[in-house]
Design a protein around this motif. Structure first.
Motif, PDB file in Angstrom:
ATOM      1  N   ILE A   1       2.551 -40.360  66.084  1.00 21.59           N
ATOM      2  CA  ILE A   1       3.921 -39.491  65.223  1.00 21.59           C
ATOM      3  C   ILE A   1       4.132 -38.158  66.063  1.00 21.59           C
ATOM      4  O   ILE A   1       5.228 -38.159  66.444  1.00 21.59           O
ATOM      5  N   VAL A   2       3.302 -37.761  66.665  1.00 21.66           N
ATOM      6  CA  VAL A   2       3.192 -36.457  67.334  1.00 21.66           C
ATOM      7  C   VAL A   2       4.243 -36.757  68.583  1.00 21.66           C
ATOM      8  O   VAL A   2       5.168 -36.053  69.284  1.00 21.66           O
ATOM      9  N   LEU A   3       3.615 -37.880  69.306  1.00 20.63           N
ATOM     10  CA  LEU A   3       4.358 -38.439  70.488  1.00 20.63           C
ATOM     11  C   LEU A   3       5.847 -38.816  70.488  1.00 20.63           C
ATOM     12  O   LEU A   3       6.559 -38.537  71.384  1.00 20.63           O
ATOM     13  N   GLU A   4       6.000 -39.444  69.235  1.00 21.44           N
ATOM     14  CA  GLU A   4       7.466 -39.776  68.959  1.00 21.44           C
ATOM     15  C   GLU A   4       8.293 -38.686  68.628  1.00 21.44           C
ATOM     16  O   GLU A   4       9.526 -38.852  68.729  1.00 21.44           O
ATOM     17  N   ASN A   5       7.627 -37.528  68.284  1.00 25.39           N
ATOM     18  CA  ASN A   5       8.440 -36.629  67.664  1.00 25.39           C
ATOM     19  C   ASN A   5       7.904 -35.099  68.324  1.00 25.39           C
ATOM     20  O   ASN A   5       7.834 -33.982  67.806  1.00 25.39           O
ATOM     21  N   ARG A   6       7.680 -35.111  69.799  1.00 25.82           N
ATOM     22  CA  ARG A   6       7.089 -34.181  70.421  1.00 25.82           C
ATOM     23  C   ARG A   6       7.938 -33.036  70.260  1.00 25.82           C
ATOM     24  O   ARG A   6       7.305 -31.879  70.234  1.00 25.82           O
ATOM     25  N   ALA A   7       9.293 -32.671  70.480  1.00 22.63           N
ATOM     26  CA  ALA A   7      10.086 -31.848  70.452  1.00 22.63           C
ATOM     27  C   ALA A   7       9.715 -31.005  69.077  1.00 22.63           C
ATOM     28  O   ALA A   7       9.397 -29.635  69.291  1.00 22.63           O
ATOM     29  N   PHE A   8       9.681 -31.455  68.146  1.00 17.80           N
ATOM     30  CA  PHE A   8       9.355 -30.753  66.780  1.00 17.80           C
ATOM     31  C   PHE A   8       8.028 -30.281  66.800  1.00 17.80           C
ATOM     32  O   PHE A   8       7.876 -28.789  66.209  1.00 17.80           O
ATOM     33  N   PHE A   9       7.126 -30.928  67.074  1.00 15.00           N
ATOM     34  CA  PHE A   9       5.803 -30.417  66.923  1.00 15.00           C
ATOM     35  C   PHE A   9       5.362 -29.352  67.950  1.00 15.00           C
ATOM     36  O   PHE A   9       4.319 -28.583  67.734  1.00 15.00           O
ATOM     37  N   SER A  10       5.944 -29.427  69.328  1.00  9.77           N
ATOM     38  CA  SER A  10       5.664 -28.500  70.432  1.00  9.77           C
ATOM     39  C   SER A  10       6.528 -27.105  69.782  1.00  9.77           C
ATOM     40  O   SER A  10       5.635 -26.167  69.703  1.00  9.77           O
ATOM     41  N   ASP A  11       7.437 -27.298  69.060  1.00  4.00           N
ATOM     42  CA  ASP A  11       7.942 -25.908  68.372  1.00  4.00           C
ATOM     43  C   ASP A  11       7.182 -25.478  67.240  1.00  4.00           C
ATOM     44  O   ASP A  11       7.163 -24.081  67.002  1.00  4.00           O
ATOM     45  N   HIS A  12       6.389 -26.509  66.847  1.00  9.76           N
ATOM     46  CA  HIS A  12       5.310 -25.853  65.719  1.00  9.76           C
ATOM     47  C   HIS A  12       3.859 -26.078  66.156  1.00  9.76           C
ATOM     48  O   HIS A  12       3.002 -26.458  65.197  1.00  9.76           O
ATOM     49  N   ARG A  13       3.679 -25.844  67.300  1.00  4.94           N
ATOM     50  CA  ARG A  13       2.360 -26.106  67.883  1.00  4.94           C
ATOM     51  C   ARG A  13       1.227 -25.486  67.343  1.00  4.94           C
ATOM     52  O   ARG A  13       0.149 -25.884  66.954  1.00  4.94           O
ATOM     53  N   ARG A  14       1.406 -24.299  66.533  1.00  7.38           N
ATOM     54  CA  ARG A  14       0.248 -23.691  66.050  1.00  7.38           C
ATOM     55  C   ARG A  14      -0.150 -23.951  64.674  1.00  7.38           C
ATOM     56  O   ARG A  14      -1.238 -23.645  64.351  1.00  7.38           O
ATOM     57  N   LYS A  15       1.080 -24.813  64.189  1.00  9.55           N
ATOM     58  CA  LYS A  15       0.717 -25.123  62.840  1.00  9.55           C
ATOM     59  C   LYS A  15       0.211 -26.772  62.983  1.00  9.55           C
ATOM     60  O   LYS A  15      -0.099 -27.347  61.871  1.00  9.55           O
TER      61      LYS A  15
END
Length: 198
Positions: A60-74
């Motif tokens: 799910i992280v790989l498929e939505n990399r942009a969102f999770f990169s923006d929320h990397r600390r969380k």
């Protein structure tokens, strides 16, 4: 006073994995509310900004990399391997394909790195701050989570074996716990035992 618990989201299609992780997270951080989602679509439909942390399956992280990169600390990525080559460098990761005691240790280490001593966390509600165990029960609990058997505890504390058994039973009843793993989480998160001693 109106008290709102901080929230954690678990995003993973594996229902059994989600249920087990939810139980462990609620034990490690009883102050948290844990919501679960099977897909990223479900998360985004439920105001994802409300969450303090996301525990997310690798795919799910790989498929939505942009969102999770923006929320990397969380974001904490749930991996199936301990090998560093199978983890994403920019994210914290925990391996969920390990025995319960190792998973508990990973969660406790993660919690201490980010929130040791309650750092970056809202205050605990008064009911969760109360001292539940007696001093002797705390001593017995600390030895239990460090791997001591009843006889060793009795010898170290200079008490009878039956007394140790009674203390064990009362500790589990008072805390509402059924396993040593849950007891370990409680002891470490409340500062009774250093994670390096378990």
């Amino acid at each position: 006073m109106n008290y709102t618990r901080p929230k954690i989201a678990i995003v993973d299609a594996n229902t059994l994995s989600v249920l087990g992780l939810k139980q462990l997270l609620q034990t490690v951080m009883p102050i948290m509310t844990v919501d679960t989602y099977g897909t990223m679509t479900e998360l985004t439909a439920n105001n994802p900004e409300q969450y303090m942390h996301y525990f997310v399956a690798m795919n799910i992280v790989l498929e939505n990399r942009a969102f999770f990169s923006d929320h990397r600390r969380k974001t904490i990525v749930l991996t199936l391997s301990l090998a560093s080559s199978s983890q994403l460098a920019e994210f914290h990761s925990i391996c969920i394909n390990v025995p319960e005691d190792q998973l508990v240790r990973q969660l406790l280490t993660l919690q201490q790195m980010a929130h040791g001593g309650g750092r970056n966390m809202p205050p605990m509600p008064p009911v969760l701050q109360q001292k539940i165990l007696s001093d002797r029960e705390i001593e017995v609990m600390a030895l239990i989570v460090q791997g001591c058997i009843n006889k060793e505890i009795a010898d170290k504390l200079n008490i009878g074996l039956a007394t140790v058994v009674t203390h064990r039973r009362k500790i589990m009843e008072k805390l509402g716990m059924k396993s040593v793993s849950a007891l370990t989480i409680y002891a470490v998160t409340h500062g009774y035992v250093d994670i390096n001693k378990i």
